[in-house]
Design an enzyme around this catalytic site. Sequence first.
Site, short mmCIF file in Angstrom:
data_model
loop_
_atom_site.label_atom_id
_atom_site.label_comp_id
_atom_site.label_asym_id
_atom_site.label_seq_id
_atom_site.Cartn_x
_atom_site.Cartn_y
_atom_site.Cartn_z
N GLY A 45 6.51 -6.08 0.58
CA GLY A 45 7.15 -5.29 -0.47
C GLY A 45 6.78 -5.69 -1.88
CB SER A 46 4.04 -7.60 -3.46
OG SER A 46 2.87 -6.88 -3.17
NE ARG A 50 2.12 9.81 14.71
CZ ARG A 50 2.02 8.49 14.51
NH1 ARG A 50 2.75 7.90 13.60
NH2 ARG A 50 1.20 7.77 15.25
CG MET A 73 1.54 -0.92 6.88
SD MET A 73 0.28 -0.40 5.67
CE MET A 73 -1.20 -0.90 6.55
NE ARG A 74 6.37 5.43 12.06
CZ ARG A 74 6.23 5.57 13.39
NH1 ARG A 74 6.07 4.51 14.15
NH2 ARG A 74 6.28 6.77 13.94
CB ILE A 75 -0.06 8.13 11.19
CG1 ILE A 75 -1.30 7.26 11.01
CG2 ILE A 75 -0.40 9.61 11.13
CD1 ILE A 75 -2.29 7.35 12.16
CG ASN A 100 -0.11 5.87 0.75
OD1 ASN A 100 0.65 4.93 0.96
ND2 ASN A 100 -1.33 5.93 1.28
CG HIS A 144 -5.59 3.61 1.08
ND1 HIS A 144 -5.14 3.27 2.34
CD2 HIS A 144 -6.94 3.53 1.11
CE1 HIS A 144 -6.19 3.02 3.11
NE2 HIS A 144 -7.29 3.17 2.39
CB SER A 181 -6.75 5.46 -4.34
OG SER A 181 -8.12 5.12 -4.38
CB THR A 191 -1.99 16.29 2.14
OG1 THR A 191 -3.18 15.54 2.43
CG2 THR A 191 -1.91 16.59 0.65
CD GLU A 215 -8.25 15.18 4.93
OE1 GLU A 215 -9.37 14.69 5.00
OE2 GLU A 215 -7.95 16.10 4.15
CG ASP A 272 -5.07 6.44 4.11
OD1 ASP A 272 -3.91 6.43 3.69
OD2 ASP A 272 -5.51 5.60 4.92
C1 GAR Z 1 -0.76 -2.96 -0.26
O1 GAR Z 1 -1.99 -3.60 -0.47
C2 GAR Z 1 -0.96 -1.47 -0.08
O2 GAR Z 1 -1.99 -0.96 -0.88
C3 GAR Z 1 -1.30 -1.39 1.37
O3 GAR Z 1 -0.45 -2.31 1.99
C4 GAR Z 1 -0.16 -3.37 1.09
C5 GAR Z 1 1.33 -3.54 1.02
O4 GAR Z 1 1.65 -4.71 0.30
N1 GAR Z 1 -1.13 -0.07 1.88
C6 GAR Z 1 -1.87 0.44 2.85
O5 GAR Z 1 -2.77 -0.17 3.40
C7 GAR Z 1 -1.53 1.87 3.23
N2 GAR Z 1 -2.57 2.46 3.99
P1 GAR Z 1 3.13 -4.96 -0.19
O6 GAR Z 1 4.05 -4.82 1.02
O7 GAR Z 1 3.12 -6.35 -0.72
O8 GAR Z 1 3.45 -3.93 -1.24
#
Ligand code: GAR
Length: 222
Positions: free
Chosen positions: A16-17, A69, A94-96, A111, A113, A140, A145, A147, A149
């Site tokens: 959760g940073s 899902r 981290m879920r679709i 989101n 990424h 990014s 949407t 699709e 990412d």
């Molecule tokens: C972050 O680096 C974020 O960009 C990535 O997960 C990490 C979460 O860190 N997200 C993805 O990979 C989504 N596809 P955090 O829990 O410390 O915020």
Amino acid sequence: MSNPRLRVAVLASGRGSNLQALIAARDAGALPVDFVLVGSDKAHAGALQLAADAAIPSFTLSPKGFANRLDYDLELFRQLDASGADVLVLAGFMRIIDGEALKPWVGRMINIHPSLLPKYRGLHTHRRALEAGDTEHGASVHFVTAELDGGPVIAQARIDIRPGDDEHQLAQRLLGYEHQLLPAVLRLMAAHRLTLAPPDRVELDGRALSAPLQLRNDDLVD
Ligand code: GAR
């Protein structure tokens, strides 16, 4: 008088940073939003503790017990809807998400990424950038949407890949930029300056962006 501040819900699966960065920006007066709910698919996500520390209501919704899902996602969005959130931020969720379930949120869900999309959708983005011999990497923020990412990119932060960087170093260095990028994008949404004109045109102040905004010195530039 109604509250003019944007109501924001956040979903996170991990430490959760990025959520922490959003809360810090709000606390510093740099992000005029109200966090109305934090949700996670993982009961032990650090993000839930951060929410508790910041007195933000939170919930865990484990995928266990859901047949598929779509059923899970419908329940997830039921809870998010009930929070009255205007905008939903995926901050390491981290879920679709099922494309049908998320439809009502298109244009209101972003989101973050860790890659320079459209490069490296999915997982292990830092490793893949290193393996490809890239000299540049980044993060990014995009509208979500159906699709994976693949939604229209709003803004990016770019960093150089240094000789000798390993996956961990690269991820850590990029994270510092993520923590500026996500609040900066949400700030634009809070000011109602950012819209998605379906299917894929991102507009800033009513003008289509020809390329994603770039993070420079904490700020987003055209
Ligand atoms: C972050 O680096 C974020 O960009 C990535 O997960 C990490 C979460 O860190 N997200 C993805 O990979 C989504 N596809 P955090 O829990 O410390 O915020």
